[in-house]
Design an enzyme around this catalytic site. Sequence first.
Site, PDB file in Angstrom:
ATOM      1  N   LEU A 154       0.828  -1.216   0.000  1.00 33.04           N
ATOM      2  CA  LEU A 154       0.000   0.000   0.000  1.00 33.04           C
ATOM      3  C   LEU A 154       0.860   1.264   0.000  1.00 33.04           C
ATOM      4  CD1 LEU A 154       0.000   1.191   3.131  1.00 33.04           C
ATOM      5  CD2 LEU A 154      -1.659  -0.610   3.457  1.00 33.04           C
ATOM      6  N   LYS A 209       9.176  -7.870  -2.207  1.00 34.01           N
ATOM      7  CA  LYS A 209       8.918  -6.580  -1.553  1.00 34.01           C
ATOM      8  C   LYS A 209      10.046  -5.593  -1.828  1.00 34.01           C
ATOM      9  CE  LYS A 209       7.498  -3.266   0.862  1.00 34.01           C
ATOM     10  NZ  LYS A 209       6.393  -2.413   0.474  1.00 34.01           N
ATOM     11  N   ASN A 213      10.098  -2.108  -4.573  1.00 37.90           N
ATOM     12  CA  ASN A 213      10.441  -0.731  -4.202  1.00 37.90           C
ATOM     13  C   ASN A 213      11.690  -0.239  -4.933  1.00 37.90           C
ATOM     14  OD1 ASN A 213       8.238  -0.313  -2.649  1.00 37.90           O
ATOM     15  ND2 ASN A 213       9.288  -0.309  -0.681  1.00 37.90           N
ATOM     16  N   ALA A 257       7.827  13.055 -13.470  1.00 33.00           N
ATOM     17  CA  ALA A 257       9.040  13.681 -12.948  1.00 33.00           C
ATOM     18  C   ALA A 257       8.647  14.616 -11.815  1.00 33.00           C
ATOM     19  CB  ALA A 257       9.735  14.453 -14.059  1.00 33.00           C
ATOM     20  N   CYS A 265       9.999   4.672   2.813  1.00 32.48           N
ATOM     21  CA  CYS A 265      10.349   3.307   2.408  1.00 32.48           C
ATOM     22  C   CYS A 265      11.473   3.174   1.393  1.00 32.48           C
ATOM     23  CB  CYS A 265       9.107   2.617   1.854  1.00 32.48           C
ATOM     24  SG  CYS A 265       7.822   2.554   3.094  1.00 32.48           S
ATOM     25  N   ARG A 332       8.712  12.466   5.928  1.00 34.24           N
ATOM     26  CA  ARG A 332       9.987  11.747   5.940  1.00 34.24           C
ATOM     27  C   ARG A 332      10.661  11.743   4.553  1.00 34.24           C
ATOM     28  NH1 ARG A 332       8.141   6.400   8.985  1.00 34.24           N
ATOM     29  NH2 ARG A 332       6.173   6.978   7.979  1.00 34.24           N
TER      30      ARG A 332
HETATM   31  C1  UGA Z   1       5.862   3.130  -1.819  1.00 31.03           C
HETATM   32  C2  UGA Z   1       5.339   2.092  -2.832  1.00 31.03           C
HETATM   33  O1  UGA Z   1       4.718   2.748  -3.920  1.00 31.03           O
HETATM   34  C3  UGA Z   1       4.342   1.142  -2.169  1.00 31.03           C
HETATM   35  O2  UGA Z   1       3.943   0.137  -3.082  1.00 31.03           O
HETATM   36  C4  UGA Z   1       5.013   0.497  -0.958  1.00 31.03           C
HETATM   37  O3  UGA Z   1       4.106  -0.354  -0.255  1.00 31.03           O
HETATM   38  C5  UGA Z   1       5.486   1.577  -0.001  1.00 31.03           C
HETATM   39  O4  UGA Z   1       6.411   2.456  -0.688  1.00 31.03           O
HETATM   40  C6  UGA Z   1       6.167   0.914   1.163  1.00 31.03           C
HETATM   41  O5  UGA Z   1       7.093   0.144   0.949  1.00 31.03           O
HETATM   42  O6  UGA Z   1       5.698   1.097   2.280  1.00 31.03           O
HETATM   43  P1  UGA Z   1       4.847   5.396  -0.804  1.00 31.03           P
HETATM   44  O7  UGA Z   1       6.264   5.674  -0.427  1.00 31.03           O
HETATM   45  O8  UGA Z   1       3.793   5.495   0.220  1.00 31.03           O
HETATM   46  O9  UGA Z   1       4.734   3.903  -1.427  1.00 31.03           O
HETATM   47  O10 UGA Z   1       4.407   6.402  -1.965  1.00 31.03           O
HETATM   48  P2  UGA Z   1       4.584   6.468  -3.541  1.00 31.03           P
HETATM   49  O11 UGA Z   1       3.279   6.813  -4.105  1.00 31.03           O
HETATM   50  O12 UGA Z   1       5.260   5.274  -4.094  1.00 31.03           O
HETATM   51  O13 UGA Z   1       5.546   7.742  -3.714  1.00 31.03           O
HETATM   52  C7  UGA Z   1       6.918   7.723  -3.356  1.00 31.03           C
HETATM   53  C8  UGA Z   1       7.588   8.993  -3.861  1.00 31.03           C
HETATM   54  O14 UGA Z   1       7.663   8.996  -5.279  1.00 31.03           O
HETATM   55  C9  UGA Z   1       6.850  10.281  -3.499  1.00 31.03           C
HETATM   56  O15 UGA Z   1       7.786  11.270  -3.156  1.00 31.03           O
HETATM   57  C10 UGA Z   1       6.122  10.643  -4.782  1.00 31.03           C
HETATM   58  O16 UGA Z   1       5.837  12.001  -4.904  1.00 31.03           O
HETATM   59  C11 UGA Z   1       7.129  10.188  -5.819  1.00 31.03           C
HETATM   60  N1  UGA Z   1       6.540   9.902  -7.146  1.00 31.03           N
HETATM   61  C12 UGA Z   1       5.671   8.874  -7.311  1.00 31.03           C
HETATM   62  C13 UGA Z   1       6.936  10.669  -8.242  1.00 31.03           C
HETATM   63  O17 UGA Z   1       7.761  11.610  -8.118  1.00 31.03           O
HETATM   64  N2  UGA Z   1       6.408  10.384  -9.468  1.00 31.03           N
HETATM   65  C14 UGA Z   1       5.527   9.368  -9.655  1.00 31.03           C
HETATM   66  O18 UGA Z   1       5.095   9.166 -10.825  1.00 31.03           O
HETATM   67  C15 UGA Z   1       5.149   8.603  -8.549  1.00 31.03           C
END
Ligand code: UGA
Length: 459
Positions: A154, A209, A213, A257, A265, A332
Amino acid sequence: MKKNIAVFGTGYVGLVTAAGLADIGHNVTAVDIDQRKIKELKKGYLPFYEPGLKKIVKSALTTNKINFTTDSDETVSKNELIIIAVGTPEMSDGRADLSQVRRVFDCITDNMVQKKTIVIKSTVPPGTVDKLREEYAAELDVTNSDIIFCPEFLREGSAVHDFYHPERLVIGCNNLDAAKIVDDIYYPVARKMDVPVLKCSTVSAEMIKYGSNVMLASRLAIINELAEFSEVVGGDIRDVAIGMGLDSRIGKNYMKAGPGFGGSCFEKDIKGIAKAADYHGVNLGLVNEILVSNEHQLVRPAMRLERALGSLKSKNIAVLGLAFKSDTDDVRNSAAFNVVEYLIEKGAKVKVHDPQAEYNFIKDFKKKGYTCADTADDAVKKADAIIILTNWKEYEKITPEFLNNLMKGRVIVDTRNMLDEHSFRDCGFTIYGTGLKELKPYKRNNNCKDLVNAAIVTV
Ligand code: UGA
């Protein structure tokens, strides 16, 4: 079939899992060692902001489907199915700290008089479950208990949605009967919706997992590097991402981007898997480079603004967005730390705003030299420039007219490409989107009377 389930840990994974399982009818006991947190949860107050979560927690409290407690011994003895969702934070050398998982394990095995199915959801390095099986073999064997590794995927900000709409269920196990128990508890969400269920060894599930990531983070690192290059040669990263994503092997999702990825995570898991591989004599060179690349991206918006303004000294800068992404109050590893620190060091006067995350930012960012604004209006008032860092919906509504009335200067760094850059350019702003060529004002627009005073910036 409804089950009695214990969930250890009330962080993002634990609380969403506990509330979701209660919402689909199971009887859930959620345990945490933090007494204050449990006291608040019993009243329906959440320790963090997550859309939709409060509603299901409150409803489960009303129907007595969820119960919060600090009494781990009693919880273990009363529940046959135990989910472990405690934290596995990064240690100073980058390895995952498994002490919380071990504490729960000690508690379970101390109270193990009959068969238990232990489901680990905390992210643990490959090989951990096998090691635990060995270490606790005596207690597990005598009760015929099993350990399963069931990774959680999630995302913060959409965690409740993700609980109800998983893309896969991964069950790492040695014993297919035990796997069926997990399969059964998720039946109302996973099986009914035809979600693929992968049953594999616990080591493979642990690798899935970390691997997921790492793959996601590398994708963002690549798109952000291409964005930087695009800015120089005059491409548009949004078109680049669409064009690349049309190749079904690449795909269109997760290609935006931005200001560098944050969150609790990715960094932890990249270091965690690299360290674990190191231990086994394998060098994950490329994986290590992801963080080096991202570090650079996290501060780039501030450097871009510095180039745009010539100097940041005494400039009033509004930073919009402190959370690492929208719909969360989690800061974080957010780019906000790198950006605000850079701006302060270069002598700027910084005002920050976030609809949810200001409290957490102030708590974690110990440096002085910035102020917090209650509203976005207040933050941008008299600003020479603004930097948008978080993709909050409310920032999408910012218009040139709105900024014209409030700002002193006319420079915007829109790291999320949320604003319609042409309309801002038409109204006299210089706008820098990520992966987009800088747009300078080129014509007068009568709708924007302040244009005459616009500061046209040459980089
Ligand atoms: C991430 C994974 O997406 C989850 O599947 C996983 O369960 C989780 O880590 C974990 O291991 O607990 P999360 O960190 O909550 O989830 O959020 P994301 O939506 O993946 O975003 C991570 C970062 O990437 C954010 O800073 C977001 O702004 C950035 N991002 C995401 C982008 O810059 N561009 C995108 O297209 C998508």
